[in-house]
Design an enzyme around this catalytic site. Structure first.
Site, short mmCIF file in Angstrom:
data_model
loop_
_atom_site.label_atom_id
_atom_site.label_comp_id
_atom_site.label_asym_id
_atom_site.label_seq_id
_atom_site.Cartn_x
_atom_site.Cartn_y
_atom_site.Cartn_z
N LYS A 21 28.75 46.25 30.37
CA LYS A 21 29.94 46.74 29.86
C LYS A 21 29.89 48.43 29.85
O LYS A 21 30.84 49.10 30.14
CB LYS A 21 29.96 46.27 28.29
CG LYS A 21 30.59 45.09 27.88
CD LYS A 21 32.10 45.19 27.89
CE LYS A 21 32.92 44.00 27.54
NZ LYS A 21 32.88 42.76 28.45
N LYS A 73 31.17 34.86 39.10
CA LYS A 73 31.72 34.31 37.63
C LYS A 73 33.14 34.31 37.79
O LYS A 73 33.84 35.28 37.97
CB LYS A 73 30.81 34.92 36.88
CG LYS A 73 31.13 34.32 35.25
CD LYS A 73 30.56 35.30 34.37
CE LYS A 73 31.21 35.26 33.01
NZ LYS A 73 30.81 36.00 32.16
N LYS A 97 37.74 36.38 32.56
CA LYS A 97 38.98 36.91 32.26
C LYS A 97 39.10 38.31 32.55
O LYS A 97 40.01 38.77 33.46
CB LYS A 97 39.27 37.06 30.76
CG LYS A 97 39.47 35.75 29.82
CD LYS A 97 39.21 35.92 28.62
CE LYS A 97 37.84 35.54 27.86
NZ LYS A 97 37.94 34.78 26.78
P1 TYM Z 1 32.98 34.54 26.09
O1 TYM Z 1 34.09 34.44 25.29
O2 TYM Z 1 32.80 35.50 27.20
O3 TYM Z 1 33.01 32.99 26.87
C1 TYM Z 1 33.27 31.78 25.95
C2 TYM Z 1 32.54 30.80 26.37
O4 TYM Z 1 32.67 30.41 27.73
C3 TYM Z 1 31.49 30.48 28.50
N1 TYM Z 1 31.93 31.03 30.10
C4 TYM Z 1 31.52 30.45 31.08
N2 TYM Z 1 30.59 29.26 31.20
C5 TYM Z 1 30.56 29.00 32.61
N3 TYM Z 1 31.07 29.68 33.87
C6 TYM Z 1 31.92 30.96 33.31
N4 TYM Z 1 32.59 31.35 34.35
C7 TYM Z 1 32.11 31.28 32.11
N5 TYM Z 1 32.89 32.13 31.46
C8 TYM Z 1 32.66 31.87 30.15
C9 TYM Z 1 30.50 31.34 27.80
O5 TYM Z 1 29.30 31.29 28.36
C10 TYM Z 1 30.83 31.15 26.34
O6 TYM Z 1 30.15 30.05 26.01
N6 TYM Z 1 29.58 36.46 23.32
C11 TYM Z 1 30.45 35.11 23.40
C12 TYM Z 1 31.27 34.53 22.18
C13 TYM Z 1 30.26 34.56 20.93
C14 TYM Z 1 29.51 33.37 20.78
C15 TYM Z 1 28.92 33.50 19.46
C16 TYM Z 1 29.30 32.36 21.57
C17 TYM Z 1 30.32 35.46 20.06
N7 TYM Z 1 29.46 34.97 18.82
C18 TYM Z 1 28.23 32.62 19.03
C19 TYM Z 1 28.40 31.30 20.89
C20 TYM Z 1 27.85 31.65 19.77
C21 TYM Z 1 31.50 35.35 24.63
O7 TYM Z 1 31.62 36.52 24.99
O8 TYM Z 1 31.84 34.49 25.27
#
Ligand code: TYM
Length: 329
Positions: free
Chosen positions: A111, A194, A197
């Site tokens: 980031k 990957k 978004k």
């Molecule tokens: P975020 O919003 O980026 O993504 C949400 C979930 O989707 C999964 N993910 C993927 N899995 C496989 N392949 C991909 N290309 C892919 N893109 C996204 C992410 O691994 C995630 O599980 N920090 C987290 C949000 C969060 C969270 C938490 C998750 C905040 N607090 C507590 C679990 C527990 C995040 O940015 O995910």
């Protein structure tokens, strides 16, 4: 019975990576566990979203969740900012989180590279807020994609450190979980590692069949293999990786054989892949279009979710205040 928790940032609609990385695993666990699923709207503030768009983004994610099969009768669905106890725990955990370890986190480094004009303290302490999300309900299992593995490692470290410092056995050490399988990473269709978004390469659960066909058609390919059984370049392997989650084993095997015998026709593969993705997304899309119109239902779900989540969070934060030494006069 285990406590299962997961969350998604409220930065837009959900894509196939979110679905296969996290959501689908969570949905499979709803029947036998105590489940919490939340929308991380506070985390999304690290990238300074327009306040006019924030609520719409939260709504989109909420609708996608419900349409994908998260059931408010079985799971507690809530919005992170509705549970202020999380922020209090985040503050206490920050007192035991160190600059050096936070600055070394991959997501922070990435980031900081992407938005050098906005390397704020919230970005640095992103992993402590995530740990607070998980520890506020003392979760055992956290269904996430591969990219969150390091954050879970840090959560365990913070939990252990808290327990050791205060001489208690209070927090559990939660694990990143994928229904008994390896954590997965869904790749982008543009040859990148990957789907995401911010990568601009995602197929969304809400995309129409036409949009999906168009996106798959545009995927990077080449003139095909010239040697039998050759190793696939990354951008071709990526198409097979997506096929592995959306298509049947027979279909996958068919195209593997075609690849190995140098007879593969990417046009056919893309047509099949688009069709199989649409099979997964179209029932979800239909429900999205229904649920997004129903504001009364969304209000009810979030209100009840907030009440249940706060009940559990309040219990934790009351214990934690006592553990750190706060007392009433
Ligand atoms: P975020 O919003 O980026 O993504 C949400 C979930 O989707 C999964 N993910 C993927 N899995 C496989 N392949 C991909 N290309 C892919 N893109 C996204 C992410 O691994 C995630 O599980 N920090 C987290 C949000 C969060 C969270 C938490 C998750 C905040 N607090 C507590 C679990 C527990 C995040 O940015 O995910």
């Amino acid at each position: 019975m285990d406590t299962v928790l997961s969350g998604i940032r409220s930065t837009g609609n959900l894509h196939l990576g979110n679905y296969f990385g996290a959501l689908r695993n969570f949905i499979r666990m709803q029947d036998e566990n105590r489940c919490y699923f939340f929308i991380a709207d506070i985390h999304s503030l690290t990238t300074h979203p327009d306040p006019k768009e924030l609520h719409e983004n939260v709504k989109n994610v909420l609708v996608d969740y419900l349409a994908a099969g998260i059931d408010p009768e079985k799971s507690v669905i809530y919005i992170q900012s509705d549970v202020p106890e999380t922020i209090e725990l985040y503050l206490y955990l920050n007192m035991h989180a160190y600059m050096g370890e936070l600055a070394k986190t991959s997501s922070f480094k990435e980031k900081a590279r992407k938005q050098p004009e906005n390397v704020n303290a919230g970005l640095l302490t992103y992993p402590t807020l995530m740990a607070a999300d998980i520890l506020i309900h003392n979760a055992d299992k956290v269904p996430v994609g591969k990219d969150q593995e390091q954050h879970l490692e840090m959560t365990r470290k913070f939990a252990r450190r808290f327990n050791n410092f205060y001489g208690v056995e209070y927090f559990k050490e939660p694990v990143a979980y994928n229904f008994g399988e390896e954590l997965i990473k869904i790749p982008g269709l543009d040859g990148s590692g990957k789907m995401g978004k911010s990568e601009g390469n995602a197929i969304y659960l809400k995309d129409s069949p036409k949009e999906i066909e168009k996106k798959v058609k545009r995927a990077l390919t080449d003139s095909g293999p010239t040697e039998p059984n050759s190793i696939k370049p990354d951008y071709i392997e990526n198409l097979f990786t997506i096929m592995r989650v959306v298509s049947t084993p027979d279909v996958l095997q068919h195209y593997e054989t075609k690849w190995n015998t140098c007879e593969i026709r990417y046009g056919d593969l893309k047509k099949q892949l688009a069709e199989d993705i649409i099979k997964v997304t179209s029932p979800i899309r239909e429900r999205i279009l229904e649920i997004e119109k129903n504001d009364v239902y969304l209000r009810k779900v979030t209100k009840e979710g907030a009440e249940k989540a706060r009940e559990s969070a309040l219990k934790t934060i009351t214990d934690v205040r006592e553990i750190v030494g706060f007392k009433k006069f």
